[in-house]
Motif scaffolding. Structure first.
Motif, mmCIF file in Angstrom:
data_model
loop_
_atom_site.group_PDB
_atom_site.id
_atom_site.type_symbol
_atom_site.label_atom_id
_atom_site.label_comp_id
_atom_site.label_asym_id
_atom_site.label_seq_id
_atom_site.Cartn_x
_atom_site.Cartn_y
_atom_site.Cartn_z
ATOM 1 N N ARG A 60 0.827 -1.208 0.000
ATOM 2 C CA ARG A 60 0.000 0.000 0.000
ATOM 3 C C ARG A 60 0.865 1.264 0.000
ATOM 4 N NH1 ARG A 60 -3.603 -2.760 4.323
ATOM 5 N NH2 ARG A 60 -5.134 -3.786 3.006
ATOM 6 N N LYS A 61 1.936 1.240 0.795
ATOM 7 C CA LYS A 61 2.848 2.382 0.812
ATOM 8 C C LYS A 61 3.487 2.583 -0.554
ATOM 9 C CE LYS A 61 4.027 2.097 5.718
ATOM 10 N NZ LYS A 61 5.095 1.787 6.690
ATOM 11 N N MET A 62 3.906 1.479 -1.166
ATOM 12 C CA MET A 62 4.510 1.570 -2.502
ATOM 13 C C MET A 62 3.494 2.097 -3.511
ATOM 14 S SD MET A 62 6.860 -1.881 -2.610
ATOM 15 C CE MET A 62 6.912 -1.875 -4.361
ATOM 16 N N GLN A 63 2.244 1.636 -3.410
ATOM 17 C CA GLN A 63 1.202 2.104 -4.316
ATOM 18 C C GLN A 63 0.979 3.605 -4.156
ATOM 19 O OE1 GLN A 63 -2.648 0.378 -3.627
ATOM 20 N NE2 GLN A 63 -3.455 1.064 -5.598
ATOM 21 N N LYS A 64 0.940 4.077 -2.920
ATOM 22 C CA LYS A 64 0.783 5.509 -2.683
ATOM 23 C C LYS A 64 1.940 6.293 -3.281
ATOM 24 C CE LYS A 64 -1.970 5.496 1.556
ATOM 25 N NZ LYS A 64 -1.986 5.839 2.984
ATOM 26 N N ASP A 65 3.163 5.768 -3.097
ATOM 27 C CA ASP A 65 4.336 6.452 -3.644
ATOM 28 C C ASP A 65 4.265 6.522 -5.168
ATOM 29 O OD1 ASP A 65 5.280 6.753 -1.090
ATOM 30 O OD2 ASP A 65 6.668 5.035 -1.206
ATOM 31 N N VAL A 66 3.881 5.422 -5.783
ATOM 32 C CA VAL A 66 3.787 5.387 -7.254
ATOM 33 C C VAL A 66 2.695 6.336 -7.741
ATOM 34 C CG1 VAL A 66 3.172 3.909 -9.213
ATOM 35 C CG2 VAL A 66 4.778 3.084 -7.501
ATOM 36 N N GLN A 67 1.551 6.356 -7.053
ATOM 37 C CA GLN A 67 0.475 7.261 -7.448
ATOM 38 C C GLN A 67 0.897 8.719 -7.305
ATOM 39 O OE1 GLN A 67 -2.874 6.082 -5.065
ATOM 40 N NE2 GLN A 67 -3.582 4.568 -6.555
ATOM 41 N N GLN A 68 1.604 9.029 -6.242
ATOM 42 C CA GLN A 68 2.073 10.401 -6.066
ATOM 43 C C GLN A 68 3.077 10.775 -7.152
ATOM 44 O OE1 GLN A 68 3.577 10.485 -2.072
ATOM 45 N NE2 GLN A 68 1.538 10.754 -1.144
ATOM 46 N N ALA A 69 3.961 9.847 -7.490
ATOM 47 C CA ALA A 69 4.933 10.118 -8.550
ATOM 48 C C ALA A 69 4.229 10.313 -9.890
ATOM 49 C CB ALA A 69 5.940 8.974 -8.647
ATOM 50 N N ALA A 70 3.218 9.483 -10.168
ATOM 51 C CA ALA A 70 2.470 9.611 -11.423
ATOM 52 C C ALA A 70 1.727 10.942 -11.473
ATOM 53 C CB ALA A 70 1.488 8.452 -11.571
ATOM 54 N N GLN A 71 1.135 11.345 -10.364
ATOM 55 C CA GLN A 71 0.448 12.634 -10.329
ATOM 56 C C GLN A 71 1.425 13.778 -10.541
ATOM 57 O OE1 GLN A 71 -1.593 12.680 -6.589
ATOM 58 N NE2 GLN A 71 -3.325 11.429 -7.324
ATOM 59 N N HIS A 72 2.599 13.663 -9.942
ATOM 60 C CA HIS A 72 3.611 14.708 -10.111
ATOM 61 C C HIS A 72 4.041 14.799 -11.573
ATOM 62 C CE1 HIS A 72 6.930 17.338 -9.185
ATOM 63 N NE2 HIS A 72 7.775 16.496 -9.781
ATOM 64 N N VAL A 73 4.271 13.649 -12.199
ATOM 65 C CA VAL A 73 4.660 13.635 -13.625
ATOM 66 C C VAL A 73 3.544 14.218 -14.474
ATOM 67 C CG1 VAL A 73 5.132 12.103 -15.575
ATOM 68 C CG2 VAL A 73 6.310 11.747 -13.418
ATOM 69 N N GLU A 74 2.312 13.831 -14.174
ATOM 70 C CA GLU A 74 1.175 14.344 -14.939
ATOM 71 C C GLU A 74 1.052 15.865 -14.796
ATOM 72 O OE1 GLU A 74 -3.673 13.675 -15.279
ATOM 73 O OE2 GLU A 74 -2.487 12.523 -13.849
ATOM 74 N N GLN A 75 1.258 16.358 -13.594
ATOM 75 C CA GLN A 75 1.176 17.802 -13.376
ATOM 76 C C GLN A 75 2.278 18.532 -14.122
ATOM 77 O OE1 GLN A 75 1.302 18.213 -9.142
ATOM 78 N NE2 GLN A 75 -0.870 17.724 -8.851
ATOM 79 N N THR A 76 3.498 18.000 -14.082
ATOM 80 C CA THR A 76 4.594 18.677 -14.781
ATOM 81 C C THR A 76 4.375 18.650 -16.293
ATOM 82 O OG1 THR A 76 5.890 16.629 -14.742
ATOM 83 C CG2 THR A 76 6.308 18.244 -12.987
ATOM 84 N N VAL A 77 3.865 17.522 -16.815
ATOM 85 C CA VAL A 77 3.606 17.437 -18.258
ATOM 86 C C VAL A 77 2.509 18.411 -18.657
ATOM 87 C CG1 VAL A 77 2.674 15.924 -20.059
ATOM 88 C CG2 VAL A 77 4.463 15.088 -18.546
#
Length: 162
Positions: A60-77
């Motif tokens: 679950r922690k890893m999933q949260k980290d991956v989701q946060q990273a994906a959101q960050h990438v999406e926001q920067t793009v």
């Protein structure tokens, strides 16, 4: 854990033999063995469940980290996309002639492609046979062996000296 050596086990066995008696001792030993086995299985099940829960928490922690990273990438793009579109719009507003030139060149390209298709169709279908034969277009398909037979040197009959 309890440290049981051979001497302590022997002492426990002698005391059990005296207290319980020789008739009931095998039944009590079997009962103690089954109870000990059940206790061990229960402890192993609890350990397995705890380890599964720990793994699930880690996942679950890893999933949260991956989701946060994906959101960050999406926001920067999306932010860079918005900046780029704003730059393009500002360039287009500064130089309106460039937009029309691009539009005209796109129209010209479309017209050229259409003319090319029209010319290609005219070459392949609407031409008379005499024109095709004069300009080298094939009318009939001939296999490779038939072409070789047509162009092969023909043998001459032997010339006699008499």
């Amino acid at each position: 854990m309890i440290d049981l050596g051979i001497s302590k086990l022997a002492l426990i066995g002698v005391v059990a033999l005296i207290v319980i008696g020789p008739e009931k001792l095998p039944r009590v030993a079997r009962m103690a063995g089954t109870l000990l086995g059940r206790a061990q299985r229960y402890i192993n099940d609890v350990k397995a469940e705890v380890s599964k829960e720990i793994e699930l928490d880690e996942l679950r922690k890893m999933q949260k980290d991956v989701q946060q990273a994906a959101q960050h990438v999406e926001q920067t793009v999306s932010q860079s996309w918005n900046e780029t579109t704003e730059e393009i719009r500002s360039i287009g507003q500064e130089n309106p002639v460039a937009d029309t030139a691009v539009y005209v060149s796109t129209e010209q390209l479309a017209r050229k492609a259409k003319d090319f298709r029209r010319k290609k169709l005219a070459k392949t279908s609407a031409l008379p046979a005499w024109y095709k034969s004069r300009h080298g277009q094939r009318q009939h398909i001939v296999s490779g062996s038939a072409r070789m037979a047509r162009h092969r040197a023909k043998s001459r009959p032997p010339i006699s000296f008499f």
